[in-house]
Design an enzyme around this catalytic site. Structure first.
Site, mmCIF file in Angstrom:
data_model
loop_
_atom_site.group_PDB
_atom_site.id
_atom_site.type_symbol
_atom_site.label_atom_id
_atom_site.label_comp_id
_atom_site.label_asym_id
_atom_site.label_seq_id
_atom_site.Cartn_x
_atom_site.Cartn_y
_atom_site.Cartn_z
ATOM 1 N N LYS A 12 7.443 2.565 -4.244
ATOM 2 C CA LYS A 12 7.964 2.255 -2.910
ATOM 3 C C LYS A 12 9.474 2.075 -2.929
ATOM 4 O O LYS A 12 10.069 1.744 -3.957
ATOM 5 C CB LYS A 12 7.240 1.035 -2.338
ATOM 6 C CG LYS A 12 5.811 1.427 -1.931
ATOM 7 C CD LYS A 12 5.143 0.468 -0.997
ATOM 8 C CE LYS A 12 3.820 1.094 -0.546
ATOM 9 N NZ LYS A 12 2.890 0.116 -0.006
ATOM 10 N N ARG A 61 -2.703 -0.755 -6.462
ATOM 11 C CA ARG A 61 -2.828 0.624 -5.949
ATOM 12 C C ARG A 61 -1.639 1.412 -6.487
ATOM 13 O O ARG A 61 -0.505 1.118 -6.125
ATOM 14 C CB ARG A 61 -2.824 0.569 -4.412
ATOM 15 C CG ARG A 61 -2.936 1.914 -3.732
ATOM 16 C CD ARG A 61 -2.853 1.746 -2.215
ATOM 17 N NE ARG A 61 -2.972 3.014 -1.538
ATOM 18 C CZ ARG A 61 -1.950 3.834 -1.322
ATOM 19 N NH1 ARG A 61 -0.737 3.518 -1.711
ATOM 20 N NH2 ARG A 61 -2.154 4.985 -0.700
#
Ligand code: HH2
Length: 271
Positions: A203, A246
């Site tokens: 991210k 995840r």
């Protein structure tokens, strides 16, 4: 939880058949790499990403899910559309991973009528607008309250707590400071008494943290350059109590977690 993205930008080369084959091969690779859950998603929810029509999402997802019918690992479907949830559950999905925390009309009923697990994620705004000016008084307390309210709504609809996982939604309507506060305060979410899922893999918050002063003019690191930071973030999330991470880079994360567990686990009694 290993990520398989069925978005066109993930699998840009080849036609539809190649996409399906590629996705199924990728799922098998993640299984071999040590994933315990597969997360299949057909709509990018990166900030500013264009929404995908129901028809396109089903068209991308269902052939892959059908091709993974006997897959020896639970499959989670990353969607906020009730119609997709319904169809995915019919095809054997073990879990619904909803960035919208089952807030769409009918979503709760569909999950309640099945035995699928569900991941409830916090998001402020929508993927189109969420990074414009996210604001909180106390981000950890507000995210925790939101998740507690959603868990209560699911329980009211007859979904047992044992089926629910919660997720603070890193990057979904959060500044760098909000994301860091949530990672530091992840243990607070653990106080809800449910497994916490953390999704920090690749991210942009990690890219922001790794751009040190003298690299400020350099372009954003490519996603692959975010792998070491992603592994650090996964370990920190587990250290803070996350039960599921995840990730895109399953093998590297599993290796790092193996070392982490060997050091952090209680030693066996008779050493
Ligand atoms: N992040 C993304 C998608 N789904 N689900 C959960 N539970 N938690 C997350 O943090 C999360 C999620 C980001 O999605 P996208 O932008 O589509 O990219 P990718 O799927 O490659 O991570």
């Amino acid at each position: 939880m290993g990520i398989v993205n069925l978005t066109p930008d993930s699998f840009s080369d080849g036609g539809r058949y190649a996409d399906i084959e590629h996705a199924i091969a990728h799922a098998h690779r993640l299984l071999g790499d040590g994933a315990d859950i597969l997360d299949l998603g057909a709509e990018s929810t990166r900030p500013g990403a264009a929404p995908v029509s129901l028809e396109d999402e089903l068209g991308r997802l269902m052939p892959v899910l059908a091709g993974l019918r006997d897959f020896p690992m639970p499959i989670s479907i990353d969607t906020y559309k009730p119609e997709v949830m319904e169809e995915a559950i019919r095809l054997g999905a073990a879990m619904i991973n909803d960035i919208n925390a089952l807030r769409a009309p009918r979503a709760i009923d569909i999950v309640a009528g099945s035995d699928a697990g569900v991941c409830l994620m916090h998001m402020q705004g929508t993927p189109q607008t969420m990074q414009q000016d996210p604001r909180y008084g106390d981000v950890v307390a507000e995210v925790k309250q939101f998740l507690a309210d959603r868990v209560a709504a699911l329980e009211d609809a007859g979904i047992a707590r044992e089926r629910i996982v919660v997720d603070p939604g890193f990057g979904f309507g959060k500044t760098k400071a909000h994301n860091l506060a949530l990672l530091r305060g992840l243990g607070e979410l653990g106080a809800l008494g449910l497994p916490v899922l953390a999704g920090l893999s690749r991210k942009s918050v990690l890219a922001k943290l790794t751009q040190c002063e003298d690299r400020k003019s350099a372009p954003q690191p490519e996603y692959e350059d975010r792998v070491p930071a992603s592994i650090a973030a996964a370990l920190l999330a587990v250290f803070k109590g996350a039960r599921i991470v995840r990730v895109h880079d399953v093998k590297a994360t599993c290796d790092a977690l193996a070392v982490y567990s060997a050091v952090m686990a209680e030693p066996p009694l008779a050493v």
